[in-house]
Scaffold this motif. Structure first.
Motif, PDB file in Angstrom:
ATOM      1  N   MET A   1       0.820  -1.198   0.000  1.00 54.28           N
ATOM      2  CA  MET A   1       0.000   0.000   0.000  1.00 54.28           C
ATOM      3  C   MET A   1       0.858   1.254   0.000  1.00 54.28           C
ATOM      4  O   MET A   1       0.587   2.218  -0.684  1.00 54.28           O
ATOM      5  N   HIS A   5       0.489   4.345  -2.570  1.00 56.08           N
ATOM      6  CA  HIS A   5      -0.139   5.423  -1.816  1.00 56.08           C
ATOM      7  C   HIS A   5       0.676   6.710  -1.947  1.00 56.08           C
ATOM      8  O   HIS A   5       0.141   7.785  -2.190  1.00 56.08           O
ATOM      9  N   MET A   9      -0.469  10.177  -3.624  1.00 53.91           N
ATOM     10  CA  MET A   9      -0.429  11.452  -2.902  1.00 53.91           C
ATOM     11  C   MET A   9       0.274  12.515  -3.727  1.00 53.91           C
ATOM     12  O   MET A   9      -0.203  13.639  -3.861  1.00 53.91           O
ATOM     13  N   LEU A  12      -1.840  13.631  -6.544  1.00 57.39           N
ATOM     14  CA  LEU A  12      -2.929  14.496  -6.075  1.00 57.39           C
ATOM     15  C   LEU A  12      -2.398  15.904  -5.803  1.00 57.39           C
ATOM     16  O   LEU A  12      -3.013  16.912  -6.153  1.00 57.39           O
ATOM     17  N   ALA A  16      -3.466  19.422  -7.461  1.00 61.23           N
ATOM     18  CA  ALA A  16      -3.942  20.560  -6.679  1.00 61.23           C
ATOM     19  C   ALA A  16      -3.117  21.797  -6.999  1.00 61.23           C
ATOM     20  O   ALA A  16      -3.636  22.899  -7.109  1.00 61.23           O
TER      21      ALA A  16
ATOM     22  N   PRO B 221      -2.421   8.271   6.931  1.00 63.73           N
ATOM     23  CA  PRO B 221      -2.603   8.712   5.535  1.00 63.73           C
ATOM     24  C   PRO B 221      -3.572   9.881   5.396  1.00 63.73           C
ATOM     25  O   PRO B 221      -3.289  10.854   4.695  1.00 63.73           O
ATOM     26  N   THR B 224      -2.036  13.042   6.687  1.00 58.50           N
ATOM     27  CA  THR B 224      -1.124  13.634   5.701  1.00 58.50           C
ATOM     28  C   THR B 224      -1.885  14.472   4.684  1.00 58.50           C
ATOM     29  O   THR B 224      -1.571  15.648   4.449  1.00 58.50           O
ATOM     30  N   ILE B 225      -2.884  13.886   4.096  1.00 58.81           N
ATOM     31  CA  ILE B 225      -3.593  14.598   3.030  1.00 58.81           C
ATOM     32  C   ILE B 225      -4.297  15.830   3.587  1.00 58.81           C
ATOM     33  O   ILE B 225      -4.345  16.886   2.956  1.00 58.81           O
ATOM     34  N   LEU B 229      -3.564  19.520   2.219  1.00 62.69           N
ATOM     35  CA  LEU B 229      -4.673  20.290   1.637  1.00 62.69           C
ATOM     36  C   LEU B 229      -4.909  21.586   2.415  1.00 62.69           C
ATOM     37  O   LEU B 229      -5.165  22.636   1.832  1.00 62.69           O
TER      38      LEU B 229
END
Lengths: 447, 310
Positions: A1, A5, A9, A12, A16, B221, B224-225, B229
């Protein structure tokens, strides 16, 4: 994972970031793309013909002039003007587009840049008009439009380097103290003749539980209204003349006193306890509802203040320090319409410029919008016009002449007063900021 | 035979490219081109009117050395970081708490979930206008409430207070966006296998131990995001600040952030006098981008180190 993962990230994150950057990129391009879009929506003629284009209509040629203004609330007046003009000049119609003032300059500059500017456009005059003259976007009007009926001081805004580049302003805009007649009567207060009388009136009102002056301290605009309303009778027009030649400056004790008064009224609690968090709109509302006895506001707001039911009000100019000294009114000189230098319909545009400089125009426009006419022989029905005309002498909004580069002296005053109210800046520091900017932008005045 | 397959593959690959082309074109036009042109404009002197003049790195030099500009830049950046820190401190425990409660299916959790998420759906400008009404000193909800319950001394001119304005803005932003953070935590919580927790229960772990020793580490996880953000949102914030505190970050620039500084530099006009400095404005935007990029990558690297696997 873990591995996928991590990649997910980072992916993403990059997405953004792209979104943020294109956000910035878009706003850069906004100026380029949006005016065209908004033009297509708001202009009745967009798409039908190019600016000032001519169309064969039988043997007669019909011309449509495009005119842009920066005040949508004057629409009604312009519609009436356009109709009257077309009646006098068959074959020429006028299509107006009224932009909100905060977008106007960006839209207009972009249009000039792209060569799609309208045949006539409005500016605020002075340096704001000068920038278009520098860009060769403004047509010289000397010999084309007769402005001899106007006071030279009123024409000042339209004259750049000694030449006329805009029609006279549409109205004489003044800033004054609006007051609630019922509240004044009830407390036995008459219009103050000196600063001390003004303070006494405020004290009386405060004791009676009424906010003496409605003040929207949250919005910087109220600070500039206060500065333009209070200063003229205190500093006198002579100071302004001297300041423009460098014989005097904003460090003059008279100007310092004028700014100190704004703070003194706050310190005495005459703006209400919580004025620093009040917006200007809310302040205006509290005046309209009779919760506050006075407000510093412009004649352009008369038509909206008037909408309050059962409000009996008048206006006076802020009194001088000593009773009997001349009462000076604050009047703004702005320019009217400028003809785009590259217009394809110059002849028709000049005709319209002539019309908006004629008494006919002021009779229609100012009456429809309850504005004060710059032509002395024109009077309106609204009794407040006598109040607005009650000054012994006149002085223009003094910062306008000195607004050259951001941050302008006016910007310093508008924001600095908030710091002064909060006790984070002294009046002297504020004055230093203002004069510092004047010294920077007008080195020739420094001796 | 083999070469025929290859040719067919190549052909289908070309078809594949052909189908991609329109999207790539549109993407280049509206994303890649503005990005590259942004970089170019940051190297020019341009008022938004007339021709842009190439001046090299001058805008960046001005941004960090001009005494009229760099204090404003650092002050604005400081406000952005303050917003980030404050948001993180207030929002994380709240979002986590809501998510945990919803995951445990407290009574009425479906209603709570909707209620907490609802403000996300309201447009920012609407939220700003609602806040203006709530915090209005004389007719506003908050002061009237304080008045009614006998706390007259607490009544304040809220949005006009230099030391409180950022906190108020942060609270409004959290109220508006906490639903998203909560959902991220909730999704992560629901992905934790039940057996793992059951095993812990069999071993006699208390509810608190379970949360501290197992659930919280497994939430790394989503943590973190959320941090990344929040950081991107805090550095890039503009809309709510502009709608409540205006382009100057009223009062007296105490709510001035990079977004409003950028806006003023690009579009400011006083009495019709425009002094826009597109070159400098684009430089500010690119510095913003760079800060977000660098800090976010560092955050990702650091935070991912403590992510666990089961």
């Amino acid at each position: 994972m873990g591995k996928w993962h991590g990649k997910f990230m980072i992916g993403l994150l990059i997405l953004a970031l792209f979104a943020t950057l294109t956000g910035c990129g878009n706003s850069n391009r906004n100026g380029v793309s949006s005016p065209a879009a908004s033009l297509a929506e708001s202009s009745p003629s967009a798409g039908a013909s190019a600016s000032g284009s001519t169309e064969a209509a039988g043997s007669k040629k019909s011309v449509e002039l495009k005119v842009w203004t920066d005040n949508p609330s004057y629409k009604e007046g312009w519609d009436a003007v356009g109709k009257a003009f077309t009646e006098q000049n068959p074959g020429i119609t006028v299509a107006f587009t009224h932009y909100p003032s905060d977008q106007y300059t960006t839209v207009l500059r972009t249009a000039i840049q792209g060569g799609t500017a309208p045949d006539l456009f409005r500016t605020n005059g002075f340096n704001a008009l000068g920038q278009y003259v520098d860009m060769n976007a403004a047509l010289e009007l000397d010999g084309k439009v007769d402005t001899s009926a106007f006071d030279p001081s009123f024409m000042a805004a339209s004259i750049i380097n000694g030449k006329v580049y805009a029609t006279p302003g549409f109205s004489k805009d003044v800033l004054a103290v609006y007051y609630n007649k019922d509240i004044f009567d009830k407390n036995g207060i008459s219009i103050p003749k000196s600063y001390d009388e003004f303070l006494a009136a405020c004290e009386k009102l405060k004791a009676a539980g009424t906010i003496p002056v409605a003040y929207g301290g949250k919005d910087t605009v109220n600070n500039i209204f206060a500065a333009y309303t209070i200063a003229p009778s205190i500093v006198t027009p002579q100071w302004y003349e001297d300041a423009m030649t460098g014989a005097s400056s904003f460090k003059d004790s008279k100007f310092v006193k004028a700014v100190s008064i704004i703070k003194e009224l706050a310190d005495k609690g005459y703006y209400g306890k919580l004025f620093q968090g009040v917006s200007f709109d809310a302040a205006k509302l509290s005046f309209q509802q009779g919760k506050a006895a006075m407000i510093f506001d412009g004649s352009w707001d008369n038509s909206s203040i008037k909408t309050a039911p059962n409000l009996k009000y008048g206006a006076f100019y802020f009194p001088p320090l000593k009773a009997g000294d001349p009462v000076v009114g604050a009047a703004n000189n702005e320019s009217g319409l400028t003809i785009y230098a590259k217009t394809k319909a110059e002849e028709a545009a000049v005709k319209f410029a002539k019309f908006v400089s004629s008494p006919d125009f002021y009779r229609i426009f100012d009456a429809k919008l309850s504005l004060i006419s710059p032509l002395k022989d024109l009077k309106a029905d609204d009794p407040i016009f006598n109040d607005f005309n009650s000054a012994n002498q006149w002085m223009t909004f003094y910062f306008v002449h000195f607004n050259k580069h951001e941050p302008t002296p006016q910007t310093y005053l508008m924001n600095g007063l908030q710091a002064v109210f909060a006790g984070k800046k002294t009046i002297d520091q504020l004055i230093d900021d203002i004069q510092g900017q004047v010294d920077k932008d007008f080195p020739e005045l420094k001796k | 035979m083999k070469s025929g397959m290859k040719a067919q593959n190549r052909r289908s690959f070309r078809t594949f490219l052909l189908f991609l082309l329109p999207a790539v074109l549109v993407y280049s036009m509206i994303i890649v081109y503005p990005m590259l042109s942004s970089f170019y404009y940051s190297l020019t002197e341009w008022s938004g009117l007339g021709k842009a003049r190439f001046i090299g790195m001058n805008n960046y030099v001005r941004l960090f050395t001009d005494p009229n500009i760099y204090p404003v830049f650092w002050r604005a950046l400081g406000h952005n970081f303050y917003i980030f820190a404050l948001t993180l401190i207030i929002q994380t425990p709240l979002a986590l708490y809501f998510a945990y409660a919803l995951d445990r299916k407290v009574r009425g959790h479906a209603i709570y979930r909707n209620v907490i998420f609802f403000p996300v759906l309201i447009s920012t400008v609407t939220v700003a206008f609602m806040s203006l009404i709530v915090f209005e000193p004389n007719i506003g909800l908050l002061n009237n409430l304080l008045d009614k319950v006998g706390l007259e001394d607490w009544v304040q001119p809220w949005l006009g207070m230099e030391n409180l304005i950022l906190l108020i803005l942060v609270l409004i932003m959290i109220w508006k966006s906490i639903g998203v953070n909560m959902m991220l935590y909730l999704a992560n919580l629901q992905s934790i296998p039940g057996e793992v927790l059951e095993a812990a229960m069999m071993d006699g772990a208390t509810e608190f131990q379970k949360f501290r020793k197992m659930i919280f580490p497994l939430l790394a996880p989503s943590f973190t995001i959320n941090v990344v953000l929040t950081f991107i949102g805090s550095i890039g914030t503009f809309d709510i600040v502009y709608a409540i505190a205006g382009e100057n970050g009223q009062p007296n620039f105490s709510a001035d952030v990079l977004g409003t500084f950028y806006y003023r530099t690009a579009f400011t006009q006083t009495l019709g006098l425009q002094s826009s400095d597109m070159g400098l404005a684009t430089a500010i935007a690119l510095v913003m981008f760079f800060i977000i990029l660098v800090v976010s990558v560092i955050q990702l690297k650091l935070l991912q180190k403590r992510e666990l696997e089961y």
